[in-house]
Design a protein around this motif. Structure first.
Motif, PDB file in Angstrom:
ATOM      1  N   LEU A 146       0.825  -1.197   0.000  1.00 48.13           N
ATOM      2  CA  LEU A 146       0.000   0.000   0.000  1.00 48.13           C
ATOM      3  C   LEU A 146       0.868   1.259   0.000  1.00 48.13           C
ATOM      4  O   LEU A 146       0.621   2.207  -0.758  1.00 48.13           O
ATOM      5  CB  LEU A 146      -0.927  -0.021   1.223  1.00 48.13           C
ATOM      6  CG  LEU A 146      -1.783   1.211   1.466  1.00 48.13           C
ATOM      7  CD1 LEU A 146      -2.716   1.456   0.295  1.00 48.13           C
ATOM      8  CD2 LEU A 146      -2.597   1.053   2.742  1.00 48.13           C
ATOM      9  N   SER A 147       1.908   1.265   0.843  1.00 54.32           N
ATOM     10  CA  SER A 147       2.754   2.462   0.952  1.00 54.32           C
ATOM     11  C   SER A 147       3.507   2.723  -0.340  1.00 54.32           C
ATOM     12  O   SER A 147       3.644   3.878  -0.765  1.00 54.32           O
ATOM     13  CB  SER A 147       3.758   2.302   2.090  1.00 54.32           C
ATOM     14  OG  SER A 147       3.087   2.035   3.283  1.00 54.32           O
ATOM     15  N   LEU A 148       3.999   1.663  -0.967  1.00 57.00           N
ATOM     16  CA  LEU A 148       4.737   1.856  -2.221  1.00 57.00           C
ATOM     17  C   LEU A 148       3.819   2.452  -3.294  1.00 57.00           C
ATOM     18  O   LEU A 148       4.211   3.375  -3.999  1.00 57.00           O
ATOM     19  CB  LEU A 148       5.319   0.528  -2.715  1.00 57.00           C
ATOM     20  CG  LEU A 148       6.577   0.048  -1.995  1.00 57.00           C
ATOM     21  CD1 LEU A 148       7.049  -1.283  -2.571  1.00 57.00           C
ATOM     22  CD2 LEU A 148       7.687   1.086  -2.105  1.00 57.00           C
ATOM     23  N   CYS A 149       2.613   1.924  -3.374  1.00 56.48           N
ATOM     24  CA  CYS A 149       1.678   2.453  -4.374  1.00 56.48           C
ATOM     25  C   CYS A 149       1.304   3.891  -4.057  1.00 56.48           C
ATOM     26  O   CYS A 149       1.195   4.722  -4.955  1.00 56.48           O
ATOM     27  CB  CYS A 149       0.426   1.585  -4.445  1.00 56.48           C
ATOM     28  SG  CYS A 149       0.783  -0.031  -5.114  1.00 56.48           S
ATOM     29  N   ALA A 150       1.120   4.167  -2.758  1.00 52.40           N
ATOM     30  CA  ALA A 150       0.800   5.531  -2.348  1.00 52.40           C
ATOM     31  C   ALA A 150       1.954   6.458  -2.713  1.00 52.40           C
ATOM     32  O   ALA A 150       1.755   7.575  -3.204  1.00 52.40           O
ATOM     33  CB  ALA A 150       0.526   5.583  -0.850  1.00 52.40           C
ATOM     34  N   MET A 151       3.175   5.996  -2.503  1.00 52.29           N
ATOM     35  CA  MET A 151       4.352   6.806  -2.783  1.00 52.29           C
ATOM     36  C   MET A 151       4.478   7.045  -4.286  1.00 52.29           C
ATOM     37  O   MET A 151       4.775   8.153  -4.724  1.00 52.29           O
ATOM     38  CB  MET A 151       5.587   6.071  -2.250  1.00 52.29           C
ATOM     39  CG  MET A 151       6.692   7.005  -1.842  1.00 52.29           C
ATOM     40  SD  MET A 151       6.014   8.431  -0.970  1.00 52.29           S
ATOM     41  CE  MET A 151       7.437   9.169  -0.357  1.00 52.29           C
ATOM     42  N   THR A 202      -2.075  11.258  -0.494  1.00 50.90           N
ATOM     43  CA  THR A 202      -2.476  12.657  -0.658  1.00 50.90           C
ATOM     44  C   THR A 202      -1.525  13.637   0.046  1.00 50.90           C
ATOM     45  O   THR A 202      -1.057  14.602  -0.558  1.00 50.90           O
ATOM     46  CB  THR A 202      -3.911  12.860  -0.144  1.00 50.90           C
ATOM     47  OG1 THR A 202      -4.772  12.059  -0.937  1.00 50.90           O
ATOM     48  CG2 THR A 202      -4.332  14.305  -0.274  1.00 50.90           C
ATOM     49  N   ILE A 203      -1.232  13.377   1.296  1.00 53.61           N
ATOM     50  CA  ILE A 203      -0.370  14.299   2.042  1.00 53.61           C
ATOM     51  C   ILE A 203       1.051  14.336   1.456  1.00 53.61           C
ATOM     52  O   ILE A 203       1.551  15.423   1.143  1.00 53.61           O
ATOM     53  CB  ILE A 203      -0.379  13.973   3.550  1.00 53.61           C
ATOM     54  CG1 ILE A 203      -1.755  14.323   4.115  1.00 53.61           C
ATOM     55  CG2 ILE A 203       0.715  14.735   4.283  1.00 53.61           C
ATOM     56  CD1 ILE A 203      -1.916  14.054   5.587  1.00 53.61           C
ATOM     57  N   PRO A 204       1.686  13.184   1.241  1.00 54.37           N
ATOM     58  CA  PRO A 204       3.004  13.235   0.614  1.00 54.37           C
ATOM     59  C   PRO A 204       2.962  13.913  -0.753  1.00 54.37           C
ATOM     60  O   PRO A 204       3.871  14.667  -1.101  1.00 54.37           O
ATOM     61  CB  PRO A 204       3.403  11.767   0.468  1.00 54.37           C
ATOM     62  CG  PRO A 204       2.595  11.036   1.464  1.00 54.37           C
ATOM     63  CD  PRO A 204       1.331  11.808   1.639  1.00 54.37           C
ATOM     64  N   MET A 205       1.890  13.699  -1.488  1.00 56.50           N
ATOM     65  CA  MET A 205       1.794  14.332  -2.803  1.00 56.50           C
ATOM     66  C   MET A 205       1.785  15.854  -2.656  1.00 56.50           C
ATOM     67  O   MET A 205       2.487  16.557  -3.377  1.00 56.50           O
ATOM     68  CB  MET A 205       0.523  13.887  -3.521  1.00 56.50           C
ATOM     69  CG  MET A 205       0.357  14.575  -4.866  1.00 56.50           C
ATOM     70  SD  MET A 205      -1.140  14.088  -5.721  1.00 56.50           S
ATOM     71  CE  MET A 205      -2.361  14.961  -4.790  1.00 56.50           C
ATOM     72  N   ALA A 206       1.023  16.347  -1.706  1.00 57.57           N
ATOM     73  CA  ALA A 206       0.963  17.796  -1.496  1.00 57.57           C
ATOM     74  C   ALA A 206       2.338  18.343  -1.111  1.00 57.57           C
ATOM     75  O   ALA A 206       2.776  19.380  -1.614  1.00 57.57           O
ATOM     76  CB  ALA A 206      -0.068  18.107  -0.410  1.00 57.57           C
ATOM     77  N   THR A 215       5.428   9.882   7.646  1.00 63.96           N
ATOM     78  CA  THR A 215       4.053  10.313   7.383  1.00 63.96           C
ATOM     79  C   THR A 215       3.224   9.158   6.822  1.00 63.96           C
ATOM     80  O   THR A 215       2.083   8.949   7.190  1.00 63.96           O
ATOM     81  CB  THR A 215       4.050  11.464   6.351  1.00 63.96           C
ATOM     82  OG1 THR A 215       5.055  12.386   6.721  1.00 63.96           O
ATOM     83  CG2 THR A 215       2.709  12.137   6.288  1.00 63.96           C
ATOM     84  N   LEU A 216       3.857   8.414   5.921  1.00 62.68           N
ATOM     85  CA  LEU A 216       3.148   7.291   5.299  1.00 62.68           C
ATOM     86  C   LEU A 216       2.737   6.262   6.337  1.00 62.68           C
ATOM     87  O   LEU A 216       1.602   5.799   6.355  1.00 62.68           O
ATOM     88  CB  LEU A 216       4.045   6.610   4.273  1.00 62.68           C
ATOM     89  CG  LEU A 216       4.016   7.143   2.860  1.00 62.68           C
ATOM     90  CD1 LEU A 216       4.895   6.278   1.976  1.00 62.68           C
ATOM     91  CD2 LEU A 216       2.599   7.139   2.334  1.00 62.68           C
ATOM     92  N   LEU A 217       3.667   5.905   7.214  1.00 62.71           N
ATOM     93  CA  LEU A 217       3.357   4.878   8.202  1.00 62.71           C
ATOM     94  C   LEU A 217       2.292   5.362   9.177  1.00 62.71           C
ATOM     95  O   LEU A 217       1.398   4.620   9.553  1.00 62.71           O
ATOM     96  CB  LEU A 217       4.620   4.455   8.942  1.00 62.71           C
ATOM     97  CG  LEU A 217       5.548   3.578   8.098  1.00 62.71           C
ATOM     98  CD1 LEU A 217       6.871   3.379   8.777  1.00 62.71           C
ATOM     99  CD2 LEU A 217       4.897   2.239   7.798  1.00 62.71           C
ATOM    100  N   ALA A 218       2.399   6.648   9.545  1.00 62.41           N
ATOM    101  CA  ALA A 218       1.378   7.192  10.453  1.00 62.41           C
ATOM    102  C   ALA A 218       0.021   7.199   9.750  1.00 62.41           C
ATOM    103  O   ALA A 218      -0.998   6.829  10.320  1.00 62.41           O
ATOM    104  CB  ALA A 218       1.768   8.601  10.880  1.00 62.41           C
ATOM    105  N   GLY A 219       0.046   7.607   8.467  1.00 64.48           N
ATOM    106  CA  GLY A 219      -1.198   7.654   7.703  1.00 64.48           C
ATOM    107  C   GLY A 219      -1.761   6.269   7.466  1.00 64.48           C
ATOM    108  O   GLY A 219      -2.975   6.081   7.399  1.00 64.48           O
ATOM    109  N   ALA A 220      -0.875   5.274   7.365  1.00 66.53           N
ATOM    110  CA  ALA A 220      -1.330   3.911   7.097  1.00 66.53           C
ATOM    111  C   ALA A 220      -2.235   3.408   8.215  1.00 66.53           C
ATOM    112  O   ALA A 220      -3.177   2.669   7.974  1.00 66.53           O
ATOM    113  CB  ALA A 220      -0.133   2.984   6.928  1.00 66.53           C
ATOM    114  N   VAL A 221      -1.945   3.853   9.436  1.00 66.43           N
ATOM    115  CA  VAL A 221      -2.758   3.409  10.569  1.00 66.43           C
ATOM    116  C   VAL A 221      -4.220   3.760  10.333  1.00 66.43           C
ATOM    117  O   VAL A 221      -5.107   2.919  10.488  1.00 66.43           O
ATOM    118  CB  VAL A 221      -2.241   4.052  11.878  1.00 66.43           C
ATOM    119  CG1 VAL A 221      -3.194   3.753  13.025  1.00 66.43           C
ATOM    120  CG2 VAL A 221      -0.845   3.554  12.200  1.00 66.43           C
TER     121      VAL A 221
END
Lengths: 336, 532
Positions: free
Chosen positions: A102-107, A211-215, A270-276
């Protein structure tokens, strides 16, 4: 160089110890009686209660509990879940691929769209496009993940019916985990339609998590690009009559990417926190959801272990980014 | 010509066969609320665990009629109770097969050995199987089955005799409860021999309507319909899948998208929208529960009957039902649910009357401005969805008659512990019925033995207690009913509690689901259920 790496590592160790202390203390500050939660409210026989406290080691003084905790940790033993009686580490390893996927795809989503948006804004500086993109980035950055996730589900899943609501794959498919990565496992399974189903399930959570990392990436790319575009060599390139797209994509982007890469590294936390949150909304069976579920079950060892593992990962990634950065850019190594 | 005809017939048969397989492949997905902690019902305590094991994989000697609190024969075809009420002889059903799975192939059918193994294991801590897989059996000890069962004997291959030490009128009901699910002794032996005893909790074998296939924690549980199920016609699904979905709004969205056909625990806020949705049915049933306010009769001034009466009639119940239950409940008059047999229909609540209440308090010599504590639970429960709001409303009601209530709340574990110690003046609590026996309400919550336990009113009334204790030892239901109805009269006269409400249980299901029944115990079962 070695002294630089050594220095970085020697900072990481006390940070790690601090986190063990926090993980340990945190669980004792959360209200809730683990024994009561284990046996249910109907059973409060004092003797049974004492025995359970003893079995869980909760009757010991705090420093003894902490010491035991550390000692076990050094042996790689994070304890076992009070609910499933499986080692915490084993559970973590089983669920981790889902979070990584999930994180890789989000990234991937964040980097592709973040870079594009940032470059677009920089080249159209001061125009309506610039303002719109930056406004959207600010909105994305301040969006509460939980709310954002539910909005997207309402719109794309319930109203439009384009994407599934939650889970990793439609339950019609019974995929045996081989690698733990659904995209790979569905291809290995050879079941028709399974891969497509997995992709469809990935889209919304990846967008929400990204979304947040993208911004952040969009804003960073824009400002770094603007800075680079002012440099002399760009002016030179322009004077040489190179095409605009060549200037931006080859000359400017390459140099503008440097700070962006650092930001990408920093977004791992951020990703790991958001993943929760994301995993909880989308019933995504990864470590974030595992942690939340364990908190609600008051599964002490899992919460401790989970927090520790996630924090350790963030420390490790930051350490890695630091060191890599030092390798790439010697100025950092010597700076105080 | 003949050849052609044969070909045609063959083709038709094939087409028909294909048609039937297609139609028969029925899958139902249930959006459940949490992961079960295991699949051995004997050691579990929550509905989540029972839905995933007892209701699907297992059977019991006696079972509850679906959607009711009445029992019907299960693995025991019939039973005899001795005249003294102490010996139960169970005639076991023949031809019942245990599940065949990749991890177990039964060599024999269900028989007395399985019953003996299951019951022995529950009551004997030194049972070899328990030594190999140590576990607690909370329900068994809660119901004192471990101390009350004197002997379990195998009379012959299909007869088992159980002897009790003291009469327990609810024994057959107790055996219908999830925890008493029958395990396979043969499977247990195999596990014991291979040193994998704890696998009984992760790879279950039962005789029930669904066969366990796989479990992915926090994601899904898969079952196959049991083709050899002994209750013909009750298994109409080929596959049953639990999709673990912890967030209630996501569960609802999945239901709307037909990603599942039945969902657990809807949010009260979604009920209106569910009811309006043409694709869904909102089933409901009066909950088998009651929420109430206990007066600590050991504390002054609640030791006086007039004071309790005054406090009771000062509470505006309709207002509470509207605000706290938002219509999803009905006012409670008795200390048990209306669907419980022996519920006394003649009893009435005192009317809401603050003026009379004030006069009563004056008569009892309680000065205006007297302070008492009012404990409010920190958690949401089916019988009380918002204790804090309820406390605030009662506080306001009591203020009108000159009683100053101080609202107290502790973390849930602490709340129960302190309440059992009797620290409160008045306290909110409630109960969900376990087994459909009146003693499960009156004895457990109001008996003298329960003071210091669930009897938070610390009310020990000889007249009441004698009736309840006597009723427990009788096996004639009509006689028991008479005693329980009288006991409820004593309760209503003495008012150790103000009974507040029975909440309504809601169950949204897709219109394509047929045969689903809401369980009064809050369980979810899928036998007898099919999808169109």
């Amino acid at each position: 160089m070695f002294s630089f790496i050594f220095k970085r590592i020697s900072v990481a160790i006390p940070t790690f110890l601090g986190i063990t202390l926090l993980a340990f203390a945190l669980i004792h500050m959360i209200p809730g009686d683990p024994v009561l939660l284990l046996v249910g409210e109907r059973r409060l026989d004092p003797e049974f209660y004492r025995a359970a406290m003893q079995r869980l080691g909760l009757d010991q003084p705090l420093y003894v509990q902490y010491w035991d905790y550390l000692r076990n940790l050094l042996q790689g033993n994070l304890g076992e879940s009070m609910v499933t009686h499986e080692p915490v580490m084993a559970e973590f390893l089983k669920l981790f691929p889902a979070t990584v996927e999930l994180s890789l795809c989000a990234m991937l989503f964040a980097v592709v769209f973040g870079l594009a948006a940032g470059m677009l804004a920089a080249t159209k500086r001061g125009t309506v496009i610039d303002h719109t993109v930056m406004g959207a980035a600010l909105t994305g950055y301040s969006m509460p993940i939980f709310w954002w996730g539910l909005i997207l589900i309402m719109l794309f899943s319930v109203h439009l019916g384009w994407t599934p609501v939650s889970g990793r794959i439609s339950l019609e498919y019974d995929i045996t985990p081989v690698t733990g990565f659904m995209l790979i496992d569905t291809l290995l399974s050879g079941e028709e339609g399974a891969f497509k189903s997995a992709v469809m399930h990935l889209i919304l959570p990846a967008v929400v998590l990204g979304t947040i990392p993208m911004a952040v990436i969009a804003r960073m790319t824009r400002s770094s690009m603007l800075e680079v575009l002012r440099e002399d060599y760009i002016r030179t390139a322009r004077a040489k009559g190179l095409s605009r797209s060549r200037i931006i994509l080859v000359h400017a982007l390459r140099n503008a990417l440097m700070p962006v890469v650092t930001v990408i590294g920093l977004q791992v936390g951020t990703l790991l926190a958001g993943a929760v949150l994301t995993e909880t909304i989308f019933s995504w069976p990864g470590i974030g959801k595992w942690l939340i579920d364990s908190i609600s079950r008051r599964d002490y060892p899992v919460v401790q272990g989970g927090i520790l593992l996630i924090a350790t990962m963030i420390i490790f990634v930051n350490l890695l980014v630091d060191i890599l950065y030092g390798v790439i850019n010697p100025r950092i190594r010597h700076a105080r | 010509m003949q050849f052609e005809l044969r070909k045609l017939m063959l083709a038709t048969t094939l087409a028909l066969l294909a048609g039937t397989t297609l139609a028969a492949n029925k899958t139902l997905i249930y959006c459940s609320e949490a992961s079960p902690s295991g699949f051995d019902p004997t050691r579990q305590v929550t509905g989540t665990d029972f839905d995933a094991s007892a209701e699907t994989i297992f059977n019991r000697l006696t079972e509850f009629e679906r959607g009711s609190t009445q029992i019907r024969p299960g693995l025991a075809e019939k039973w005899d109770v001795s005249a003294d009420g102490l010996t139960y002889t169970f005639n076991l059903r023949k031809g019942v097969k245990f599940h065949t799975t990749p991890y177990f192939k039964p060599t024999r059918e269900f028989n007395a050995d399985d019953v003996v193994f299951t019951l022995q294991r529950m009551i004997d801590k030194n049972h070899p199987f328990n030594k190999a897989a140590p576990a607690d059996f909370p329900y068994v000890s809660d119901m004192s089955l471990d101390t009350n069962i004197a002997a379990i004997e195998k009379v012959d291959a299909h007869t088992v005799r159980v002897k009790l030490k003291t009469v327990d009128a609810a024994f057959l009901q107790n055996l219908a409860m999830s925890f008493a699910s029958i395990h396979s002794a043969e499977y247990a032996d195999q596990l014991l021999k291979t040193g994998k005893a704890n696998q009984i909790n992760t790879q279950p074998i039962g005789t029930g309507p669904f066969v366990f296939r796989s479990y992915q924690k926090d994601s899904n549980i898969r079952y196959d319909g049991n083709k050899d199920y002994w209750r013909k016609g009750e298994v109409q699904l080929d596959k049953l899948i639990f999709a673990v979905t912890t967030d209630p709004s996501v569960r609802y969205q999945k239901l709307q998208k037909n990603e599942c056909q039945v969902m657990a625990y809807p949010r009260p806020a979604d009920l209106k929208s569910i009811e309006a949705n043409p694709k869904l049915n909102l089933l409901k049933q009066a909950g088998f529960n009651v929420g109430w306010l206990s007066y600590n009769v050991e504390h002054k001034p609640m030791d006086k009957l007039e004071v309790r009466q005054a406090l009771d009639m000062a509470i505006n119940k309709p207002a509470i039902l509207a605000a706290v239950y938002q219509g999803a409940g009905q006012p409670a008059t008795n200390p048990m649910a209306p669907t419980q047999w022996s519920y006394n229909k003649k009893l009435k609540d005192a009317a809401y009357d603050p003026v009379k209440a004030k006069a009563l308090l004056k008569k009892a010599g309680v000065p205006e401005g007297t302070e008492i504590t009012l404990w409010a639970m920190p958690v949401q429960r089916p019988y009380n969805p918002n204790a804090k709001l309820m406390a605030e409303m009662i506080q306001a009601d009591w203020a009108k008659v000159g009683i100053k209530a101080k609202i107290v709340s502790y973390e849930w574990g602490e709340y129960i512990k302190r309440a059992k110690a009797g620290e409160h003046d008045s306290l909110m609590i409630g109960w969900t019925g376990d087994n459909g026996d009146p003693d499960n309400w009156l004895g457990v919550n109001l008996g003298c033995e329960a003071v210091g336990g669930n009897n938070y009113a610390r009310w020990c009334n000889k007249e009441f207690n004698d009736m309840v204790v006597k009723a427990r030892t009788l096996s004639n239901q009509a006689e028991r009913t008479k005693l329980y109805e009288k006991a409820q009269e004593v309760f209503k006269r003495e008012l150790p509690w103000t009974t507040i409400a029975h909440s309504t249980v809601y169950q949204p299901v897709s219109k394509s689901v047929e045969g689903f029944k809401v369980s009064p115990f809050g369980l979810n079962s899928f036998y007898g259920v099919t999808v169109k």
